[in-house]
Design a protein around this motif. Sequence first.
Motif, PDB file in Angstrom:
ATOM      1  N   ARG A 206       0.831  -1.203   0.000  1.00  0.00           N
ATOM      2  CA  ARG A 206       0.000   0.000   0.000  1.00  0.00           C
ATOM      3  C   ARG A 206       0.869   1.257   0.000  1.00  0.00           C
ATOM      4  NH1 ARG A 206      -4.193  -0.624   4.825  1.00  0.00           N
ATOM      5  NH2 ARG A 206      -5.090   1.227   3.803  1.00  0.00           N
ATOM      6  N   GLU A 207       0.442   2.282  -0.748  1.00  0.00           N
ATOM      7  CA  GLU A 207       1.167   3.549  -0.795  1.00  0.00           C
ATOM      8  C   GLU A 207       0.356   4.609  -0.050  1.00  0.00           C
ATOM      9  OE1 GLU A 207       3.060   6.693  -4.021  1.00  0.00           O
ATOM     10  OE2 GLU A 207       3.272   4.529  -4.305  1.00  0.00           O
ATOM     11  N   ILE A 208       0.934   5.144   0.998  1.00  0.00           N
ATOM     12  CA  ILE A 208       0.261   6.101   1.873  1.00  0.00           C
ATOM     13  C   ILE A 208       0.983   7.449   1.788  1.00  0.00           C
ATOM     14  CG2 ILE A 208      -0.577   6.544   4.207  1.00  0.00           C
ATOM     15  CD1 ILE A 208      -1.650   3.950   3.034  1.00  0.00           C
ATOM     16  N   SER A 209       0.199   8.525   1.679  1.00  0.00           N
ATOM     17  CA  SER A 209       0.764   9.878   1.648  1.00  0.00           C
ATOM     18  C   SER A 209       0.509  10.552   2.991  1.00  0.00           C
ATOM     19  CB  SER A 209       0.122  10.695   0.525  1.00  0.00           C
ATOM     20  OG  SER A 209       0.391  10.120  -0.737  1.00  0.00           O
ATOM     21  N   VAL A 210       1.581  11.013   3.623  1.00  0.00           N
ATOM     22  CA  VAL A 210       1.482  11.683   4.920  1.00  0.00           C
ATOM     23  C   VAL A 210       1.822  13.160   4.712  1.00  0.00           C
ATOM     24  CG1 VAL A 210       2.261  11.707   7.312  1.00  0.00           C
ATOM     25  CG2 VAL A 210       2.246   9.553   6.032  1.00  0.00           C
ATOM     26  N   SER A 211       0.818  14.025   4.842  1.00  0.00           N
ATOM     27  CA  SER A 211       1.007  15.463   4.656  1.00  0.00           C
ATOM     28  C   SER A 211       1.141  16.134   6.024  1.00  0.00           C
ATOM     29  CB  SER A 211      -0.170  16.068   3.891  1.00  0.00           C
ATOM     30  OG  SER A 211      -0.279  15.500   2.600  1.00  0.00           O
ATOM     31  N   LEU A 212       2.058  17.095   6.110  1.00  0.00           N
ATOM     32  CA  LEU A 212       2.293  17.805   7.369  1.00  0.00           C
ATOM     33  C   LEU A 212       2.203  19.304   7.123  1.00  0.00           C
ATOM     34  CD1 LEU A 212       4.578  15.210   7.279  1.00  0.00           C
ATOM     35  CD2 LEU A 212       4.536  15.836   9.686  1.00  0.00           C
ATOM     36  N   LEU A 213       1.672  20.017   8.118  1.00  0.00           N
ATOM     37  CA  LEU A 213       1.424  21.449   7.978  1.00  0.00           C
ATOM     38  C   LEU A 213       1.797  22.170   9.269  1.00  0.00           C
ATOM     39  CD1 LEU A 213       0.059  23.911   6.478  1.00  0.00           C
ATOM     40  CD2 LEU A 213      -2.091  23.168   7.545  1.00  0.00           C
ATOM     41  N   GLY A 214       2.559  23.279   9.151  1.00  0.00           N
ATOM     42  CA  GLY A 214       2.821  24.129  10.300  1.00  0.00           C
ATOM     43  C   GLY A 214       4.281  24.207  10.692  1.00  0.00           C
ATOM     44  N   TRP A 215       4.566  25.152  11.588  1.00  0.00           N
ATOM     45  CA  TRP A 215       5.913  25.385  12.129  1.00  0.00           C
ATOM     46  C   TRP A 215       5.760  26.090  13.471  1.00  0.00           C
ATOM     47  CZ3 TRP A 215       8.680  29.532  13.877  1.00  0.00           C
ATOM     48  CH2 TRP A 215      10.050  29.361  14.026  1.00  0.00           C
ATOM     49  N   PRO A 216       6.586  25.796  14.469  1.00  0.00           N
ATOM     50  CA  PRO A 216       7.729  24.865  14.470  1.00  0.00           C
ATOM     51  C   PRO A 216       7.353  23.407  14.684  1.00  0.00           C
ATOM     52  CG  PRO A 216       7.583  25.980  16.583  1.00  0.00           C
ATOM     53  CD  PRO A 216       6.509  26.587  15.738  1.00  0.00           C
ATOM     54  N   THR A 217       6.155  23.156  15.195  1.00  0.00           N
ATOM     55  CA  THR A 217       5.702  21.774  15.380  1.00  0.00           C
ATOM     56  C   THR A 217       4.599  21.490  14.377  1.00  0.00           C
ATOM     57  OG1 THR A 217       6.194  21.916  17.751  1.00  0.00           O
ATOM     58  CG2 THR A 217       4.776  20.109  17.023  1.00  0.00           C
ATOM     59  N   PRO A 218       4.889  20.706  13.343  1.00  0.00           N
ATOM     60  CA  PRO A 218       3.877  20.476  12.314  1.00  0.00           C
ATOM     61  C   PRO A 218       2.795  19.518  12.788  1.00  0.00           C
ATOM     62  CG  PRO A 218       5.805  19.155  11.861  1.00  0.00           C
ATOM     63  CD  PRO A 218       6.145  20.000  13.064  1.00  0.00           C
ATOM     64  N   ARG A 219       1.602  19.727  12.286  1.00  0.00           N
ATOM     65  CA  ARG A 219       0.523  18.773  12.527  1.00  0.00           C
ATOM     66  C   ARG A 219       0.477  17.779  11.371  1.00  0.00           C
ATOM     67  NH1 ARG A 219      -5.035  22.120  12.033  1.00  0.00           N
ATOM     68  NH2 ARG A 219      -3.759  23.944  12.446  1.00  0.00           N
ATOM     69  N   VAL A 220       0.156  16.540  11.661  1.00  0.00           N
ATOM     70  CA  VAL A 220       0.016  15.520  10.629  1.00  0.00           C
ATOM     71  C   VAL A 220      -1.443  15.493  10.191  1.00  0.00           C
ATOM     72  CG1 VAL A 220       0.280  13.090  10.040  1.00  0.00           C
ATOM     73  CG2 VAL A 220       1.908  14.175  11.598  1.00  0.00           C
ATOM     74  N   LEU A 221      -1.679  15.728   8.915  1.00  0.00           N
ATOM     75  CA  LEU A 221      -3.027  15.705   8.376  1.00  0.00           C
ATOM     76  C   LEU A 221      -3.449  14.258   8.115  1.00  0.00           C
ATOM     77  CD1 LEU A 221      -2.634  18.657   5.842  1.00  0.00           C
ATOM     78  CD2 LEU A 221      -3.480  18.741   8.203  1.00  0.00           C
ATOM     79  N   PRO A 222      -4.749  13.974   8.092  1.00  0.00           N
ATOM     80  CA  PRO A 222      -5.201  12.603   7.860  1.00  0.00           C
ATOM     81  C   PRO A 222      -4.611  12.026   6.571  1.00  0.00           C
ATOM     82  CG  PRO A 222      -7.031  13.978   8.568  1.00  0.00           C
ATOM     83  CD  PRO A 222      -5.877  14.901   8.346  1.00  0.00           C
ATOM     84  N   PRO A 223      -3.936  10.885   6.656  1.00  0.00           N
ATOM     85  CA  PRO A 223      -3.237  10.347   5.484  1.00  0.00           C
ATOM     86  C   PRO A 223      -4.173   9.979   4.344  1.00  0.00           C
ATOM     87  CG  PRO A 223      -2.456   9.310   7.513  1.00  0.00           C
ATOM     88  CD  PRO A 223      -3.694  10.076   7.865  1.00  0.00           C
ATOM     89  N   GLY A 224      -3.612  10.014   3.140  1.00  0.00           N
ATOM     90  CA  GLY A 224      -4.320   9.553   1.950  1.00  0.00           C
ATOM     91  C   GLY A 224      -3.662   8.292   1.419  1.00  0.00           C
TER      92      GLY A 224
END
Length: 378
Positions: A206-224
């Motif tokens: 399975r190929e999963i995309s993990v998107s992260l947003l923010g600084w200095p501590t990024p939040r992990v968005l729900p994977p696709g």
Amino acid sequence: MPEPRILILSNRDPEEVVDEPPLAQRVGSGRLRLGREDGSAVVAESVLAALAAAPGVRVAHRPVLRPSEVLAAIGDHRPDVIFNLCEALDGDSRHEVMCAWLLAGLDLRFTGSDHVALRSCLHKTEANRILARAGVRVPATVRVEGPDRIPEVAFPVIVKPEREDGSMGIDRGSVVHDRRALRDQVAAVVAQCRQPVVVQRYVHGREISVSLLGWPTPRVLPPGEVTFQGLPEGHPHVVTYESKWRPETAASIGTPSSAAVLRPLELRRVVAVGRRAFEVLGLRDYGRVDVRLDERGTPHVIDVNPNCDLSPDAGFARAAARAGLSYADVVWEILRAALARGARHDDLLRARGRAPARGRAAARSAARGALSAAPEAP
């Protein structure tokens, strides 16, 4: 107090006449084509629309091709913060680090990762080496100069250009199962992309995309997740150039993306490895980590993209939507991060007995005040 100034920098098409009006003045003209070649322009128009809707800020957009055009844009607009969408200079994606390096050297605040992180991610072999040293699981990878210098490898493997993104140089022949096919594919990619290749163990899972947003501590968005059930028979389970940039092709239709459905343990592992890869390579503000799960469900990082596609219909925006964020929320969150770094830098200068550049700290303070009027992301 003057309105804070925001400058959007994006790539200019090398074939575009310099004297043409800036793309920002031609929004809605229908001129844009779909595809990798003008992706920066599409994103720039979307970011421009999101920022221009806010009161109390001045927003300009300049497509640039050469370093001199970057400097000219800065001189013309005197920005307080730059939304950096420049992924190439001189029409060469290998020069994507140059714009960030110029902006940092001029002590300007800009969005996205710095030139050190961009360079590490651009060179896939180097990125894999850094991740492996930090304990992040990656597939075995070797750098190959040409078809006559191929070491012994365990098949199957995937062949990629070393310094490209957006699936450039990846097609249905990229996954190979024997040495003869490997030699042929290496020769084809070296000839097409004019650079060394990486030969990487192919993780069939399975190929999963993990998107992260923010600084200095990024939040992990729900994977696709990219699903491969619709591909033609015999097509390897990989996202090719056609899959990403040619929506009418079978490769694109057969690789839809949707929210990843993961068991709790799988989700924790995927989130942990995505966050760790993001931090180890020094990414900031936003980025995407692509992960493959092997037959045991163990995640392997196969790519790290510090300047992933920010189009409103791309995977990053869809991941944000799953977290309850609008496209405007994403744009403002990225911009706030750059301004927060500016404030921290100014505080550090004061602590060392040095004053920030005259007028710049006040302008950035005004920019933060204007951005505070934008809705906070949930």
